[in-house]
Design an enzyme around this catalytic site. Structure first.
Site, PDB file in Angstrom:
ATOM      1  CE  LYS A   1      -4.269  -1.747   2.080  1.00  0.00           C
ATOM      2  NZ  LYS A   1      -5.304  -1.462   3.089  1.00  0.00           N
TER       3      LYS A   1
ATOM      4  CG  ASP B   1      -8.603   0.878   3.674  1.00  0.00           C
ATOM      5  OD1 ASP B   1      -9.329   0.013   3.151  1.00  0.00           O
ATOM      6  OD2 ASP B   1      -7.363   0.768   3.740  1.00  0.00           O
TER       7      ASP B   1
END
Length: 270
Positions: A59, A96
């Site tokens: 990420k 997220d």
């Protein structure tokens, strides 16, 4: 894309939507070692792919490898969704925080950001996304509790807003007037040590949520439920964070339904 990737529920989740909306598309797990990640990412358009999700440990690397990045991902310091643009360039975002808030809204429609302080346990990548989302939603104060106080201080400074770092041994003291408690650590997850947290000081009106979804009902959620608190499990965050990527790649805004949830849960059991 991740390393390893076999545990991911995302192919099952996106596969359900592809079938439901009768879309001629595919969503495949791609195992990529860290040293090959950037070149694999750059080759997405060569393979005719519309984009990819990114999971651990890539990420942060994705943030540096994309051509465009949204402000939210830059602030969090991580990318989990990539869209291949028409000219082959890569646009990165982080969904997220969106997934976390949508899950709260769906699981506890009565929750209001402005109701009172939030306590976040942990200061990792997921914590940063949750903290940024709660700041933007208007939570008046966020108490970020972590074993390493310097890490919590760093997150507070980088995310900005009303976040204060709290040392781990004060985690129960700061529950006193909290309206929301969020566990973003892996404590309580299958194969990890338990999260040791007494909720005796927590108001019965507070909402308790865990981003862990294996097990679906963690000890934290069981304890909260036992004393009368509302709870929201972590599976919905996974389901809702997938929506923006699916919409961008396949041109259809997907729905999170009980049928989808049960389908993904069956994959966990399997």
């Amino acid at each position: 894309m991740g390393w390893p990737i076999g545990h991911s529920l995302s192919p099952r989740l996106h596969g359900f939507w592809l079938e439901k909306y009768n879309i001629d598309g595919t969503y495949e797990p791609i195992a990529v070692e860290p040293e090959n990640f950037e070149s694999a990412l750059k080759s997405l358009s060569d393979h005719g792919l519309a984009g990819t999700n990114i999971t651990v440990p890539h990420k942060e690397a994705a943030l540096r490898a994309v051509d465009e990045i949204d402000d939210h991902a830059r602030r969090i310091g991580a990318v989990n969704t990539i869209v291949v643009l028409k000219d082959g360039r890569l646009r990165g975002s982080n969904t997220d925080g969106f997934g976390f808030l949508e899950n709260l809204k769906a699981g506890a429609p009565e929750w209001r950001a402005k109701e009172g302080p939030a306590v976040i346990l942990g200061a990792g990548g997921a914590s940063r996304a949750v903290a940024a989302a709660l700041v933007d939603a208007g939570v008046p104060e966020i108490r970020l509790v972590n074993r390493t106080e310097s890490r919590a201080t760093e997150v507070a400074e980088e995310i900005g807003g009303p976040i204060k770092a709290v040392v781990w041994n004060q985690r129960e003291d700061v529950l006193e007037d909290a309206a929301l408690v969020v566990n973003t650590t892996i404590l309580g997850m299958v194969g990890n040590p338990p999260l040791e947290l007494s909720l005796s000081r927590l108001s019965k009106t507070a909402l308790v949520t865990d981003i862990v979804y294996a097990p679906l009902e963690t000890t934290l959620l069981k304890d909260a439920k036992a004393q009368g608190n509302s709870t929201v499990d972590g599976l919905g965050m996974l389901l809702h964070q997938a929506r923006p990527g699916f919409a961008a790649w396949f041109g259809r805004e997907p729905e999170v339904t009980l049928e989808l949830r049960n389908h993904v849960l069956a994959g966990m059991a399997g």
